[in-house]
Design a protein around this motif. Structure first.
Motif, PDB file in Angstrom:
ATOM      1  N   ARG A  92      44.400  35.819  43.038  1.00  0.00           N
ATOM      2  CA  ARG A  92      44.234  37.253  43.297  1.00  0.00           C
ATOM      3  C   ARG A  92      42.761  37.598  43.547  1.00  0.00           C
ATOM      4  NH1 ARG A  92      45.771  42.678  42.059  1.00  0.00           N
ATOM      5  NH2 ARG A  92      47.931  42.051  41.927  1.00  0.00           N
ATOM      6  N   TYR A  96      46.583  38.765  47.359  1.00  0.00           N
ATOM      7  CA  TYR A  96      47.580  39.177  46.374  1.00  0.00           C
ATOM      8  C   TYR A  96      48.552  40.165  47.001  1.00  0.00           C
ATOM      9  CZ  TYR A  96      44.585  43.320  45.973  1.00  0.00           C
ATOM     10  OH  TYR A  96      43.842  44.449  46.242  1.00  0.00           O
ATOM     11  N   TYR A  97      49.739  40.225  46.404  1.00  0.00           N
ATOM     12  CA  TYR A  97      50.683  41.285  46.705  1.00  0.00           C
ATOM     13  C   TYR A  97      50.428  42.453  45.755  1.00  0.00           C
ATOM     14  CZ  TYR A  97      53.729  38.413  49.675  1.00  0.00           C
ATOM     15  OH  TYR A  97      54.246  37.649  50.686  1.00  0.00           O
ATOM     16  N   ARG A 156      51.389  45.111  42.998  1.00  0.00           N
ATOM     17  CA  ARG A 156      52.294  44.919  41.867  1.00  0.00           C
ATOM     18  C   ARG A 156      53.397  45.968  41.846  1.00  0.00           C
ATOM     19  NH1 ARG A 156      51.380  41.947  37.330  1.00  0.00           N
ATOM     20  NH2 ARG A 156      52.501  43.516  36.137  1.00  0.00           N
ATOM     21  N   ASP A 198      51.390  38.382  37.860  1.00  0.00           N
ATOM     22  CA  ASP A 198      51.452  38.691  39.284  1.00  0.00           C
ATOM     23  C   ASP A 198      52.636  38.056  39.992  1.00  0.00           C
ATOM     24  OD1 ASP A 198      49.300  40.319  39.262  1.00  0.00           O
ATOM     25  OD2 ASP A 198      47.881  38.853  40.026  1.00  0.00           O
ATOM     26  N   ALA A 229      55.137  40.746  41.820  1.00  0.00           N
ATOM     27  CA  ALA A 229      54.682  40.951  43.194  1.00  0.00           C
ATOM     28  C   ALA A 229      55.688  41.779  43.977  1.00  0.00           C
ATOM     29  CB  ALA A 229      54.473  39.603  43.874  1.00  0.00           C
ATOM     30  N   ILE A 267      50.449  41.278  51.993  1.00  0.00           N
ATOM     31  CA  ILE A 267      49.429  40.824  51.057  1.00  0.00           C
ATOM     32  C   ILE A 267      48.087  41.446  51.414  1.00  0.00           C
ATOM     33  CG2 ILE A 267      50.585  38.639  50.557  1.00  0.00           C
ATOM     34  CD1 ILE A 267      48.528  37.270  52.368  1.00  0.00           C
ATOM     35  N   SER A 287      51.517  29.819  42.731  1.00  0.00           N
ATOM     36  CA  SER A 287      50.612  30.965  42.886  1.00  0.00           C
ATOM     37  C   SER A 287      49.973  30.968  44.266  1.00  0.00           C
ATOM     38  CB  SER A 287      49.521  30.926  41.809  1.00  0.00           C
ATOM     39  OG  SER A 287      50.064  31.137  40.525  1.00  0.00           O
ATOM     40  N   ILE A 289      51.336  33.430  48.471  1.00  0.00           N
ATOM     41  CA  ILE A 289      50.565  34.191  49.462  1.00  0.00           C
ATOM     42  C   ILE A 289      50.354  33.404  50.749  1.00  0.00           C
ATOM     43  CG2 ILE A 289      49.409  35.626  47.750  1.00  0.00           C
ATOM     44  CD1 ILE A 289      46.925  33.725  48.218  1.00  0.00           C
TER      45      ILE A 289
END
Length: 533
Positions: A368, A373-374, A376, A387, A391, A397, A461, A465
């Motif tokens: 992140r 990141y997406y 939340r 996360d 997500a 993203i 993780s 993304i």
């Protein structure tokens, strides 16, 4: 083999290229460097000393506990002692620290006997001994609540169904046969990693609902049966969130002792238990910490290749296999490259992640902060998660500055068994690259690239993304193993396996750092419903 001999000739003739026996260009392999890596990794290894310190001297490393703090400090210092300058601890928001200080559970009627038991993580202790009658009240779904409503006040409530335990094994690892490896390489199952984790959301959510129900019903204690057999105790829980600490104590019994209690109760005996549990909470710092170390690449703003393993454990054992072994492999790979004074084109970064056992908290925060990141999803049940499960995959993203700089991430977290190959995670473009990189290690048993997607550890993780994240294909853990139990100790670690894994990890990092192009990525989005635009 003839291929290796020809590759060696090509390497000697051309520093940055190689060829096949047909003269066609293939992925370059620096056999001269591999020879140096193998010499350093097999003849001057420190991998077992790293495992020994983390498991014997520090022991369990539950995120935010004193053991985890000690491990963070030690690994930071060890990297620096090897001459690696870019080393730091990276914080992320987590929750309460917790340790057990005392656990004694006895059956006091119909006879006196001590039971093998541990408190469930993050559940409270009590001042002094509590004693009461058991109630066999299996609860496997929300619909079961109505069955037991009004019946649990003041009882030691046994909430697990009795099931056939899996057979144990003296050694936790079962080597893959050649036929099994061939099948793994032949069949590709690029599963949706978001769907693969739906069961985790359901599990954690229901566990919370169950605890609240038992508290409201006035249970004296919650008694669990271990999910492992052969007297192994699995006491994992995820009640670490600030403000959500349970109020009723809970202990897990060895499966065999738990079943004995039920058999006695079924024969009409008045079965009573005494529970004496003391625990400690740590609220001075609600952060978890990753250990980050890096050999910088050459030039301005170089790209990045990464490797990682989670350093946190469950509280029951020393975490030797899960995952001091993985930490030791990643650290040893970086030590080898530092000892060889490599000057990589791309920066070589490693992350020792905390919070993996609860849901990839550490690796997710690093991703992140550095890559993307997406947004939340807020509110129940997603505020129980990090996360990954929180997500919002319907949104695009948000890319960070280094998103295009990351070339690849390699993970090591399938026990302390040797590397047999690597999962390509449904990415056909990396298969010939990995096959070329594995060729020099066929004599060590690392032979296969599988298109299958493996799940349930920190490489997800990165995949979430759209970045290339890979887990090595390792020999299987057989039966219950020691992971997440008090049996996860140094004695179960095999030195030659970790040396083999370390030299392969070092070689993969080196070749990824030195190759002409960034590692190929799959088309985005990689997650149904997600977008990288």
């Amino acid at each position: 083999t003839i291929v290796i001999r020809i590759l060696l000739i090509c390497t000697l003739l051309l520093s940055d290229a190689s060829c096949t026996d047909q003269g066609e260009p293939v992925e370059p392999v620096d056999l001269a460097m591999i020879e140096k890596i193998r010499d350093e990794g097999f003849n001057r290894s420190e991998v077992m000393e790293t495992v020994r310190v983390l498991s014997d001297e520090i022991g369990s490393r539950l995120t935010a506990s004193p053991g985890m703090r000690a491990a963070s400090s030690w690994t930071e210092g060890k990297f620096k002692s090897w001459g690696i300058e870019n080393v730091y601890l990276e914080p992320f928001e987590f929750g309460r620290g917790w340790t057990m200080t005392r656990s004694e559970v006895h059956m006091t009627n119909p006879r006196q006997v001590q039971l093998h038991a541990l408190p469930m993580e993050w559940f409270p202790g009590k001042d002094g001994v509590i004693e009461g009658e058991i109630m066999d009240a299996p609860i496997s779904a929300v619909e079961d609540f109505v069955t037991w409503q009004g019946k649990l006040q003041g009882k030691m409530v046994l909430i697990d169904e009795v099931a056939e335990p899996a057979p144990g094994s003296a050694r936790n690892y079962a080597p893959y046969s050649t036929a099994e490896l061939d099948e793994l390489a032949r069949v590709g199952h690029p599963e949706d990693i978001a769907n693969a984790d739906e069961s985790w959301i359901e599990y954690v959510t229901f566990a919370r609902q169950k605890t609240l129900f038992l508290q409201q019903e006035g249970a004296l204690a919650i008694i669990r049966g271990s999910s492992s057999a052969d007297m192994a105790l699995n006491n994992q829980s995820n009640e670490f969130h600030v403000g959500r600490t349970p109020t009723v104590p809970s202990v897990v019994l060895a499966r065999e002792h738990y079943e004995r209690l039920i058999r006695l109760a079924n024969k009409g005996h008045d079965v009573r238990l005494s529970v004496d549990v003391e625990v400690a909470y740590y609220d001075d710092d609600h952060n978890g910490y990753n250990t980050i170390a890096e050999i910088p690449g050459t030039g301005e703003n170089p790209e990045i290749v990464m490797a990682g393993a989670h350093i946190d454990t469950r509280s029951s054992g020393d975490g030797a296999s899960d995952n001091a072994s993985g930490v030791a492999v990643v650290m040893e790979a970086l030590r080898i490259l530092q000892a060889l004074d490599v000057q990589p084109k791309r920066s070589i970064r490693v992350g020792l992640w905390s919070g993996e056992e609860q849901e990839y908290f550490g690796s997710a925060q690093h991703v992140r902060d550095n890559f993307a990141y997406y947004p939340r999803i807020e509110g129940e049940p997603h505020d129980l998660f990090g996360d990954f499960e929180a997500a919002d995959l319907s949104k695009p993203i948000v890319k960070q500055d280094d998103y295009e700089r990351l070339s690849v991430y390699f993970n090591y977290d399938n026990g302390a068994s040797k590397v047999r190959g690597v999962y390509a995670q449904g990415n056909p473009h990396v298969v010939p690259i990995f096959e070329a990189w594995l060729e020099p290690f066929h004599d060590l048993g690392a032979t296969h690239v599988s298109l299958q997607r493996t799940t349930y550890t920190d490489h997800e993780s990165f995949e979430l993304i759209g970045l290339p994240g890979f887990q090595f294909l390792q020999d299987r853990i057989q039966g219950n193993g020691g992971a997440h139990t008090q049996l996860d100790i140094y004695d179960e670690i095999y030195e030659e396996d970790l040396k083999q894994a370390s030299v392969i990890m070092a070689s993969f990092l080196y070749h990824a750092a030195m190759r002409e192009e960034r590692m190929p990525r799959t088309a985005q989005p990689t997650i149904p419903g997600g977008s990288a635009e």
